[in-house]
Design a protein around this motif. Structure first.
Motif, mmCIF file in Angstrom:
data_model
loop_
_atom_site.group_PDB
_atom_site.id
_atom_site.type_symbol
_atom_site.label_atom_id
_atom_site.label_comp_id
_atom_site.label_asym_id
_atom_site.label_seq_id
_atom_site.Cartn_x
_atom_site.Cartn_y
_atom_site.Cartn_z
ATOM 1 N N LEU A 183 0.866 -1.183 0.000
ATOM 2 C CA LEU A 183 0.000 0.000 0.000
ATOM 3 C C LEU A 183 0.900 1.230 0.000
ATOM 4 C CD1 LEU A 183 -2.926 1.122 0.175
ATOM 5 C CD2 LEU A 183 -2.512 1.382 2.637
ATOM 6 N N ILE A 184 0.885 1.952 -1.107
ATOM 7 C CA ILE A 184 1.683 3.166 -1.219
ATOM 8 C C ILE A 184 0.807 4.337 -0.779
ATOM 9 C CG2 ILE A 184 3.111 4.570 -2.747
ATOM 10 C CD1 ILE A 184 3.060 2.094 -4.678
ATOM 11 N N LYS A 185 1.141 4.901 0.368
ATOM 12 C CA LYS A 185 0.331 5.978 0.935
ATOM 13 C C LYS A 185 0.573 7.285 0.191
ATOM 14 C CE LYS A 185 2.261 5.082 4.860
ATOM 15 N NZ LYS A 185 2.682 4.964 6.282
ATOM 16 N N GLY A 186 -0.493 8.020 -0.047
ATOM 17 C CA GLY A 186 -0.404 9.218 -0.886
ATOM 18 C C GLY A 186 -0.330 10.538 -0.159
ATOM 19 N N GLY A 187 -0.076 10.502 1.138
ATOM 20 C CA GLY A 187 -0.062 11.751 1.897
ATOM 21 C C GLY A 187 1.102 12.672 1.584
ATOM 22 N N HIS A 188 2.180 12.143 0.984
ATOM 23 C CA HIS A 188 3.344 12.965 0.658
ATOM 24 C C HIS A 188 3.451 13.254 -0.843
ATOM 25 C CE1 HIS A 188 4.426 11.554 4.669
ATOM 26 N NE2 HIS A 188 5.371 12.474 4.706
ATOM 27 N N ARG A 189 2.441 12.903 -1.599
ATOM 28 C CA ARG A 189 2.507 13.106 -3.043
ATOM 29 C C ARG A 189 2.340 14.577 -3.393
ATOM 30 N NH1 ARG A 189 -0.242 8.335 -6.490
ATOM 31 N NH2 ARG A 189 0.355 9.845 -8.069
ATOM 32 N N LEU A 221 -2.816 14.239 -4.181
ATOM 33 C CA LEU A 221 -2.621 14.147 -2.734
ATOM 34 C C LEU A 221 -3.728 13.321 -2.089
ATOM 35 C CD1 LEU A 221 -0.905 15.224 -0.330
ATOM 36 C CD2 LEU A 221 -2.562 17.081 -0.134
ATOM 37 N N GLY A 222 -3.339 12.369 -1.253
ATOM 38 C CA GLY A 222 -4.315 11.551 -0.540
ATOM 39 C C GLY A 222 -4.789 10.326 -1.296
ATOM 40 N N THR A 223 -4.271 10.119 -2.510
ATOM 41 C CA THR A 223 -4.626 8.917 -3.270
ATOM 42 C C THR A 223 -3.622 7.814 -2.954
ATOM 43 O OG1 THR A 223 -5.642 10.157 -5.085
ATOM 44 C CG2 THR A 223 -4.912 7.914 -5.561
ATOM 45 N N ASP A 224 -4.102 6.734 -2.362
ATOM 46 C CA ASP A 224 -3.248 5.590 -2.042
ATOM 47 C C ASP A 224 -3.355 4.559 -3.166
ATOM 48 O OD1 ASP A 224 -2.985 6.948 0.334
ATOM 49 O OD2 ASP A 224 -4.322 5.628 1.455
ATOM 50 N N ILE A 225 -2.309 3.763 -3.311
ATOM 51 C CA ILE A 225 -2.315 2.714 -4.344
ATOM 52 C C ILE A 225 -2.050 1.372 -3.675
ATOM 53 C CG2 ILE A 225 -1.305 1.867 -6.486
ATOM 54 C CD1 ILE A 225 -0.341 4.719 -7.034
ATOM 55 N N LEU A 226 -2.993 0.459 -3.808
ATOM 56 C CA LEU A 226 -2.831 -0.896 -3.301
ATOM 57 C C LEU A 226 -2.377 -1.792 -4.447
ATOM 58 C CD1 LEU A 226 -3.174 -3.157 -1.172
ATOM 59 C CD2 LEU A 226 -5.572 -3.337 -1.904
ATOM 60 N N VAL A 227 -1.225 -2.445 -4.261
ATOM 61 C CA VAL A 227 -0.707 -3.382 -5.256
ATOM 62 C C VAL A 227 -0.825 -4.778 -4.662
ATOM 63 C CG1 VAL A 227 1.244 -4.026 -6.706
ATOM 64 C CG2 VAL A 227 0.931 -1.625 -6.041
ATOM 65 N N GLU A 228 -1.641 -5.602 -5.321
ATOM 66 C CA GLU A 228 -1.914 -6.951 -4.820
ATOM 67 C C GLU A 228 -1.932 -7.906 -6.001
ATOM 68 O OE1 GLU A 228 -5.130 -9.021 -1.767
ATOM 69 O OE2 GLU A 228 -5.674 -7.209 -2.854
ATOM 70 N N ASN A 229 -1.003 -8.885 -5.999
ATOM 71 C CA ASN A 229 -0.889 -9.824 -7.113
ATOM 72 C C ASN A 229 -0.749 -9.096 -8.448
ATOM 73 O OD1 ASN A 229 -1.211 -12.074 -5.362
ATOM 74 N ND2 ASN A 229 -3.427 -11.780 -5.399
ATOM 75 N N GLU A 230 0.107 -8.066 -8.446
ATOM 76 C CA GLU A 230 0.418 -7.262 -9.635
ATOM 77 C C GLU A 230 -0.764 -6.422 -10.118
ATOM 78 O OE1 GLU A 230 2.117 -9.743 -12.627
ATOM 79 O OE2 GLU A 230 3.922 -10.176 -11.471
ATOM 80 N N LYS A 231 -1.840 -6.377 -9.364
ATOM 81 C CA LYS A 231 -2.997 -5.552 -9.713
ATOM 82 C C LYS A 231 -2.958 -4.279 -8.874
ATOM 83 C CE LYS A 231 -7.992 -5.296 -9.069
ATOM 84 N NZ LYS A 231 -9.172 -5.941 -8.448
ATOM 85 N N PHE A 290 -6.629 1.922 -7.001
ATOM 86 C CA PHE A 290 -6.462 3.283 -6.503
ATOM 87 C C PHE A 290 -7.522 3.560 -5.430
ATOM 88 C CE2 PHE A 290 -4.210 3.238 -10.439
ATOM 89 C CZ PHE A 290 -3.189 4.169 -10.290
ATOM 90 N N LEU A 291 -7.062 3.930 -4.260
ATOM 91 C CA LEU A 291 -7.957 4.268 -3.156
ATOM 92 C C LEU A 291 -8.012 5.786 -3.052
ATOM 93 C CD1 LEU A 291 -6.704 1.646 -0.523
ATOM 94 C CD2 LEU A 291 -8.377 1.361 -2.353
ATOM 95 N N LEU A 292 -9.076 6.363 -3.571
ATOM 96 C CA LEU A 292 -9.204 7.817 -3.647
ATOM 97 C C LEU A 292 -9.720 8.391 -2.336
ATOM 98 C CD1 LEU A 292 -10.953 7.976 -7.146
ATOM 99 C CD2 LEU A 292 -8.514 8.117 -6.659
#
Length: 245
Positions: free
Chosen positions: A162-168, A172-182, A185-187
């Protein structure tokens, strides 16, 4: 009979209560899991700066973990600050010895917001043998680029990210969940909402997700629920120390 699942936070002690063990404990309580704790380091810090850190001996840390694993049916574990790759590997080995099926979330706190270094970056290449023993890693945007630079995340077939988006700078605030290469986007759940920076927000998010995994949620649902929790926390007040409710 204990109805709430048991969860261990293996993290540092922050006397301000904003991060580490105290913060995780507050999150666990609000998330309706039974929180246990093992201290990896004693810190002297406030909400705005870290002044000192004293690592606990790894043998004492693993002994405490073993006692808890032997006496409680632990469903999930959240790991916070650790000294180096070997420190983390010994913690994971001890946890899995107690329960091979336990969910393990590592929040890789490499530096504090005030630039106090926690993790020995020279040991990063040694993390490769440990990464796939984890269920989830939750780096912020900057930490992700450090880990990716060492190719540590190239082979995460079993471990989700889970790449947290608070420092983007963008999205800003958009996290990215990478699971089994998928990638999912958690907005942010609300537009035009004012969020206030919080000391320990990464600890809160990772412990909220760990609590959801302990309750049996799948990875995506656990991360979405954790994101809702952290957004409420970030809106709680304008100070650096957030309120749990």
């Amino acid at each position: 009979m204990q109805e709430r699942p048991y969860v261990i936070s293996i993290a540092g002690f922050d006397p301000s209560g904003g991060a580490g063990l105290l913060s995780d404990s507050k999150t666990f309580e609000q998330s309706k899991v039974m929180g246990l704790g093992v201290c990896t380091a004693l810190t002297l810090q406030t909400a705005s700066k870290c002044l000192n850190l004293e690592w606990r001996p790894i043998d004492e840390v693993t002994e405490a973990i073993q006692v808890l694993m032997d006496n409680y049916s632990v469903s999930a574990v959240k790991i916070g600050i650790v000294k180096d790759a070997e420190f983390l590997a010994k913690i994971v080995k001890t946890v899995q010895k107690g329960n091979p099926e336990v969910k393990i979330v590592w929040d890789p706190v490499l530096k504090s917001t005030s630039e106090f270094t926690f993790f020995n970056l020279e040991t990063l290449p040694q993390l490769k043998s440990t990464v796939n023993k984890l269920s989830l890693i939750t780096p912020n945007y900057n930490e992700y680029h450090i880990l990716r630079g060492d190719n540590l995340l190239a082979d995460t077939n079993q471990c989700s990210l889970l790449i947290k988006g608070g420092h983007r700078k963008d999205h800003l605030g958009t996290d990215i969940l990478v699971e089994n290469e998928k990638e999912t986007f958690l907005l942010p759940s609300e537009d035009n909402t004012i969020y206030f920076p919080k000391h320990g927000s990464g600890c809160v998010l990772s412990s909220a997700i760990t609590a959801e995994l302990a309750k049996g949620e799948n990875m995506e649902k656990a991360c979405r629920n954790g994101k809702r929790y952290i957004e409420k926390f970030l809106k709680s007040n304008p100070s650096l120390l957030g309120a749990h409710s």
